[in-house]
Design a protein around this motif. Structure first.
Motif, PDB file in Angstrom:
ATOM      1  N   CYS A  42       0.837  -1.212   0.000  1.00 35.23           N
ATOM      2  CA  CYS A  42       0.000   0.000   0.000  1.00 35.23           C
ATOM      3  C   CYS A  42       0.866   1.254   0.000  1.00 35.23           C
ATOM      4  O   CYS A  42       0.476   2.290   0.546  1.00 35.23           O
ATOM      5  CB  CYS A  42      -0.921  -0.009   1.224  1.00 35.23           C
ATOM      6  SG  CYS A  42      -2.072  -1.388   1.246  1.00 35.23           S
TER       7      CYS A  42
ATOM      8  N   GLN B 296      -0.724   4.588  -1.437  1.00 38.82           N
ATOM      9  CA  GLN B 296      -1.723   5.186  -0.548  1.00 38.82           C
ATOM     10  C   GLN B 296      -1.073   5.762   0.705  1.00 38.82           C
ATOM     11  O   GLN B 296      -1.466   6.828   1.180  1.00 38.82           O
ATOM     12  CB  GLN B 296      -2.793   4.160  -0.158  1.00 38.82           C
ATOM     13  CG  GLN B 296      -3.671   3.731  -1.296  1.00 38.82           C
ATOM     14  CD  GLN B 296      -3.073   2.601  -2.134  1.00 38.82           C
ATOM     15  OE1 GLN B 296      -1.931   2.200  -1.964  1.00 38.82           O
ATOM     16  NE2 GLN B 296      -3.860   2.102  -3.067  1.00 38.82           N
ATOM     17  N   ALA B 297      -0.070   5.062   1.231  1.00 33.67           N
ATOM     18  CA  ALA B 297       0.624   5.544   2.428  1.00 33.67           C
ATOM     19  C   ALA B 297       1.370   6.843   2.118  1.00 33.67           C
ATOM     20  O   ALA B 297       1.363   7.782   2.924  1.00 33.67           O
ATOM     21  CB  ALA B 297       1.594   4.487   2.946  1.00 33.67           C
TER      22      ALA B 297
ATOM     23  N   TYR C 254      -1.158   9.718   1.821  1.00 31.13           N
ATOM     24  CA  TYR C 254      -1.628  10.123   3.150  1.00 31.13           C
ATOM     25  C   TYR C 254      -0.541  10.920   3.878  1.00 31.13           C
ATOM     26  O   TYR C 254      -0.809  11.957   4.473  1.00 31.13           O
ATOM     27  CB  TYR C 254      -2.032   8.900   3.968  1.00 31.13           C
ATOM     28  CG  TYR C 254      -2.507   9.233   5.356  1.00 31.13           C
ATOM     29  CD1 TYR C 254      -3.636  10.009   5.562  1.00 31.13           C
ATOM     30  CD2 TYR C 254      -1.820   8.766   6.475  1.00 31.13           C
ATOM     31  CE1 TYR C 254      -4.079  10.315   6.838  1.00 31.13           C
ATOM     32  CE2 TYR C 254      -2.252   9.065   7.752  1.00 31.13           C
ATOM     33  CZ  TYR C 254      -3.383   9.841   7.927  1.00 31.13           C
ATOM     34  OH  TYR C 254      -3.813  10.148   9.186  1.00 31.13           O
TER      35      TYR C 254
ATOM     36  N   LEU D 220      -6.048   4.479   2.294  1.00 34.84           N
ATOM     37  CA  LEU D 220      -5.010   3.662   2.931  1.00 34.84           C
ATOM     38  C   LEU D 220      -5.635   2.535   3.746  1.00 34.84           C
ATOM     39  O   LEU D 220      -5.214   1.385   3.669  1.00 34.84           O
ATOM     40  CB  LEU D 220      -4.116   4.535   3.814  1.00 34.84           C
ATOM     41  CG  LEU D 220      -2.997   3.830   4.558  1.00 34.84           C
ATOM     42  CD1 LEU D 220      -2.057   3.106   3.603  1.00 34.84           C
ATOM     43  CD2 LEU D 220      -2.227   4.829   5.412  1.00 34.84           C
TER      44      LEU D 220
ATOM     45  N   CYS E 253      -6.945  -0.150   1.498  1.00 42.75           N
ATOM     46  CA  CYS E 253      -5.836  -0.935   0.947  1.00 42.75           C
ATOM     47  C   CYS E 253      -5.345  -1.958   1.966  1.00 42.75           C
ATOM     48  O   CYS E 253      -5.122  -3.114   1.638  1.00 42.75           O
ATOM     49  CB  CYS E 253      -4.699  -0.011   0.515  1.00 42.75           C
ATOM     50  SG  CYS E 253      -3.319  -0.903  -0.248  1.00 42.75           S
TER      51      CYS E 253
END
Length: 79
Positions: free
Chosen positions: A33, A36-37, A40, A66, A69
């Protein structure tokens, strides 16, 4: 009747072993992920920069992406 503080713990050793096993998988899930991390993290860093305070829902969309995911990755690797 035995007082609650004298009864054996219901959690026991098995709970800690399962928890430890889940925590060991966390870096693997996080690696899947990464996009997404990173999104964020960028959002939080941008929201916290400058004189304004970071507010509760500033990065809600990125956080939800996140979390989803992680949930998908955990479900896919569940035993």
């Amino acid at each position: 009747m035995v007082p609650s503080w004298r009864r054996p713990a219901m959690s026991g050793r098995g709970v800690w072993l399962r928890t430890r096993a889940r925590l060991r998988r966390f870096p693997e899930l996080l690696a899947g992920c990464g996009e997404q991390a990173a999104a964020y993290g960028r959002c939080v860093a941008a929201a916290a920069a400058g004189p304004a305070e970071l507010r509760r829902d500033d990065c809600l969309e990125e956080f939800r992406a996140l979390r989803e995911c992680f949930a998908r990755a955990a479900k896919a690797t569940a035993k």
